[in-house]
Design an enzyme around this catalytic site. Structure first.
Site, PDB file in Angstrom:
ATOM      1  CE  LYS A 200      -3.335   2.346   3.036  1.00 14.39           C
ATOM      2  NZ  LYS A 200      -4.238   2.274   4.174  1.00 14.39           N
ATOM      3  CD  GLU A 206       9.740  -5.683   7.202  1.00 16.38           C
ATOM      4  OE1 GLU A 206       9.466  -4.591   6.588  1.00 16.38           O
ATOM      5  OE2 GLU A 206       9.466  -6.018   8.341  1.00 16.38           O
ATOM      6  N   GLY A 261      -4.320  -2.024   5.422  1.00 20.34           N
ATOM      7  CA  GLY A 261      -3.779  -3.072   4.823  1.00 20.34           C
ATOM      8  C   GLY A 261      -4.208  -4.424   4.997  1.00 20.34           C
ATOM      9  NE  ARG A 262      -5.706  -3.804  11.245  1.00 25.65           N
ATOM     10  CZ  ARG A 262      -4.945  -2.734  11.525  1.00 25.65           C
ATOM     11  NH1 ARG A 262      -3.987  -2.517  10.814  1.00 25.65           N
ATOM     12  NH2 ARG A 262      -5.413  -1.513  12.157  1.00 25.65           N
ATOM     13  CD  GLU A 347      -1.148  -4.306  12.022  1.00 24.77           C
ATOM     14  OE1 GLU A 347       0.078  -4.467  11.902  1.00 24.77           O
ATOM     15  OE2 GLU A 347      -1.620  -4.176  10.585  1.00 24.77           O
ATOM     16  CG  HIS A 378      -3.000 -35.698  18.129  1.00 23.48           C
ATOM     17  ND1 HIS A 378      -3.188 -36.881  18.901  1.00 23.48           N
ATOM     18  CD2 HIS A 378      -3.927 -35.577  17.250  1.00 23.48           C
ATOM     19  CE1 HIS A 378      -4.257 -37.387  18.413  1.00 23.48           C
ATOM     20  NE2 HIS A 378      -4.852 -36.544  17.315  1.00 23.48           N
ATOM     21  CE  LYS A 491       6.089  -0.527   9.317  1.00 23.31           C
ATOM     22  NZ  LYS A 491       5.329  -0.098   8.607  1.00 23.31           N
TER      23      LYS A 491
HETATM   24  O1  F6P Z   1       2.930  -4.089   9.889  1.00 23.04           O
HETATM   25  C1  F6P Z   1       2.169  -2.917   9.649  1.00 23.04           C
HETATM   26  C2  F6P Z   1       1.731  -2.668   8.501  1.00 23.04           C
HETATM   27  O2  F6P Z   1       1.498  -1.289   8.136  1.00 23.04           O
HETATM   28  C3  F6P Z   1       0.569  -3.398   8.220  1.00 23.04           C
HETATM   29  O3  F6P Z   1      -0.491  -2.828   8.630  1.00 23.04           O
HETATM   30  C4  F6P Z   1       0.489  -3.428   6.841  1.00 23.04           C
HETATM   31  O4  F6P Z   1      -0.540  -4.583   6.247  1.00 23.04           O
HETATM   32  C5  F6P Z   1       2.024  -3.994   6.405  1.00 23.04           C
HETATM   33  O5  F6P Z   1       2.756  -2.948   7.384  1.00 23.04           O
HETATM   34  C6  F6P Z   1       2.279  -3.681   4.960  1.00 23.04           C
HETATM   35  O6  F6P Z   1       2.246  -2.262   4.549  1.00 23.04           O
HETATM   36  P1  F6P Z   1       2.585  -1.926   3.195  1.00 23.04           P
HETATM   37  O7  F6P Z   1       1.279  -2.556   2.252  1.00 23.04           O
HETATM   38  O8  F6P Z   1       2.230  -0.558   2.961  1.00 23.04           O
HETATM   39  O9  F6P Z   1       3.782  -2.520   2.686  1.00 23.04           O
END
Ligand code: F6P
Length: 526
Positions: A200, A206, A261-262, A347, A378, A491
């Site tokens: 987003k 990452e 995002g979620r 979250e 189990h 972060k």
């Molecule tokens: O972990 C925090 C977060 O902002 C989530 O809410 C989101 O889904 C994720 O990082 C990835 O964010 P982006 O889609 O901006 O890379």
């Protein structure tokens, strides 16, 4: 909105909860009422919610509904669908429901245009008209994203693997640990691999690092940087950053700030899902979610699945000190559901300050966890049966089997029998007068969601159910479920520490523990 604890309903609920805490209380005995199942179960289409094995009576359930009314849940549901700025701390709407609404029911033109663009891409890749740099067709798709840009799509692709067109192999890379991308690329051919960079913000460390590494891997084999446009697609609100990365304008798919995002698997963030199962089935997924949206919007509170599930969680955390909530899908296909729900619920609800900027004085949020049954029986079920923790459980099962092998139906029925037997055992327990080690206390509440079959439509409905359940909890707790400021702190600190690992002169004034850990990493022989 006032503090929930100050309401008369809260005080009344506190009194009513005592009934379930008496030494002589028996959950099983509540079934002496022949109507209990009818009173405490409700269906929406093929999804049955049986909440009769919970600590509810007619009186306490009615009081929970009153409490929700007191916290103005109906108005909050309307506000969500109307696109009001329900995400107050960021001044945004949370209109994930618009992503799955038909044009004449709250859908919007940008969303339909995006769906059409997704359809063109899916067709091009499936038909083979989309070619890689060598002229070969795409065989593998790698989604690079994290959090909401990974968990939803990965979970749904896995859950609906039986509906895959079989034309493509899907892969998901999220972790910055080089092992994740490197191991994924090991068996892939750059000439036939398509990368979806799902972010987003297009600023997530990452995802940016993994996308850069994937581009470098491609360019080791590709003739020129022009090849990037045959192998990279981005889904983002940040078109400029994606273009600066080298993604062709034609390959950009939009996201909007009114989609969290979620809550984004329904948008082009779900492109990997559409590439796996095809666009028609992706639209069925949306239709199932939309149907749950309509139910959430229109059903009376006492017959409303997300409302009931949300209120049960509020009841258990507020009045029975539940710290965790287990979700056990009796479906191997739903093995990623707990991880997906962890982000959705934790979250969203991991908040200690309410919408009035005041510290909450009640338990909010809960640790959501689980694993597929029967495996979980189990591993950790022993703690459910005889441990000292209070853990409400959701069981999820599908009546129809996904299996294809010999005797699949019979094995599936064994699976269902196990699911039902666990909720029964949790409720009834077993007393042993001879051996206290064998005493199983029972009286442990659970909810069962029984669904006809696992298909895109029903899965869409199930996911939307948990999304709305989360919203219900947030409204009743008076917290914002759509921000995640806590995640930002880690972060920003990680970039300072990264600088110190790379170059000791930039070591900030870390605490002793962090400074020594950094130093040990720096001094480790290469
Ligand atoms: O972990 C925090 C977060 O902002 C989530 O809410 C989101 O889904 C994720 O990082 C990835 O964010 P982006 O889609 O901006 O890379």
């Amino acid at each position: 909105m006032k503090n929930p604890k100050d309401s008369d309903a809260w005080k009344e609920l506190l009194l009513l909860s005592a009934e379930f805490k008496h030494d002589d209380f028996s959950l099983a005995q509540l079934f002496e009422d022949d109507d209990r199942f009818d009173s405490f179960s409700v269906s929406h289409e093929s999804l049955l919610l049986d909440y009769s094995k919970n600590f509810v009576s007619n009186e306490s359930f009615a009081e929970l509904i009153q409490f929700a009314e007191h916290m103005q849940l109906p108005a909050a549901i309307n506000a969500l669908f109307a696109g009001e700025k329900v995400n107050g701390s960021e001044g945004r709407a949370a209109l994930h429901t618009a992503l799955r609404a038909p044009d004449n029911e709250g859908g919007n033109k940008e969303v339909s245009a995006c769906l059409n663009k997704m359809e063109s891409l899916v067709k091009a890749v499936h038909s083979g008209s989309w070619k890689g740099f060598s002229g070969a067709e795409i065989t593998d798709v790698v989604n690079i994203g994290i959090g909401g840009s990974d968990l939803g799509p990965s979970f749904v692709c896995d859950a609906l693997a039986d509906f895959s067109t079989g034309k493509l192999q899907l892969h998901f890379v999220s972790n910055i640990d080089p092992a994740h991308l490197d191991n994924t690329l090991l068996n892939l051919n750059p000439a036939t691999t398509l990368f979806l960079v799902a972010s987003k913000s297009f600023t997530t460390l990452e995802t940016k690092q993994n996308a850069e590494a994937a581009k470098a891997w491609l360019l080791e084999s590709a003739p020129s940087t022009d090849s990037v446009k045959h192998h990279f697609v981005a889904i983002t609100t940040n078109a400029n950053a994606a273009k600066a990365f080298g993604i062709d304008e034609q390959n950009l798919f939009p996201m909007w700030d009114w989609v969290g995002g979620r809550y984004s698997l329904w948008s082009a963030i779900g492109l990997s899902i559409a590439l796996s199962i095809g666009m028609d089935r992706f639209r069925q997924l949306l239709a199932g979610a939309h149907s749950m949206d309509r139910h959430f919007q229109s059903a009376e509170l006492g017959r409303n699945l997300p409302v009931i599930m949300g209120l049960l969680s509020v009841w258990y955390s507020g009045f029975f000190a539940a710290q965790t909530h287990a979700v056990i899908p009796y479906s191997q296909r739903l093995q990623q559901l707990p991880a997906y729900l962890q982000q959705l619920c934790m979250e969203s609800l991991g908040k200690g300050v309410d919408k009035n900027h005041e510290s909450v004085n009640i338990n909010t949020g809960e640790v959501v966890w689980g694993a597929p049954g029967t495996n979980a029986q189990h591993s950790f079920f022993q703690l459910f049966h005889q441990g000292t923790q209070f853990i409400p459980v959701d069981f999820i099962a599908f009546i129809e089997s996904c299996g294809i092998g010999a005797d699949a139906q019979e094995r599936h029925e064994q699976l269902l029998a196990n699911c039902l037997s666990q909720s029964l055992a949790l409720m009834e327990g077993k007393s042993s007068s001879e051996n206290s080690y064998q005493d199983i206390p029972g009286n442990r509440p659970s909810t069962t969601l029984l669904v006809d079959k696992l298909d895109p439509y029903n899965l869409g409905s199930l996911i939307a159910l948990y999304e709305h359940k989360t919203y219900v909890q947030s409204v009743v707790w008076n917290i914002n479920p759509f921000d995640q400021w806590g995640v930002e702190l880690g972060k920003s600190l990680s970039s300072e520490i990264f600088a110190a690992i790379q170059d000791s002169s930039s070591a900030a004034n870390f605490d002793q523990s962090t400074a020594n850990l950094v130093s040990r990493i720096r001094n480790h022989p290469a």
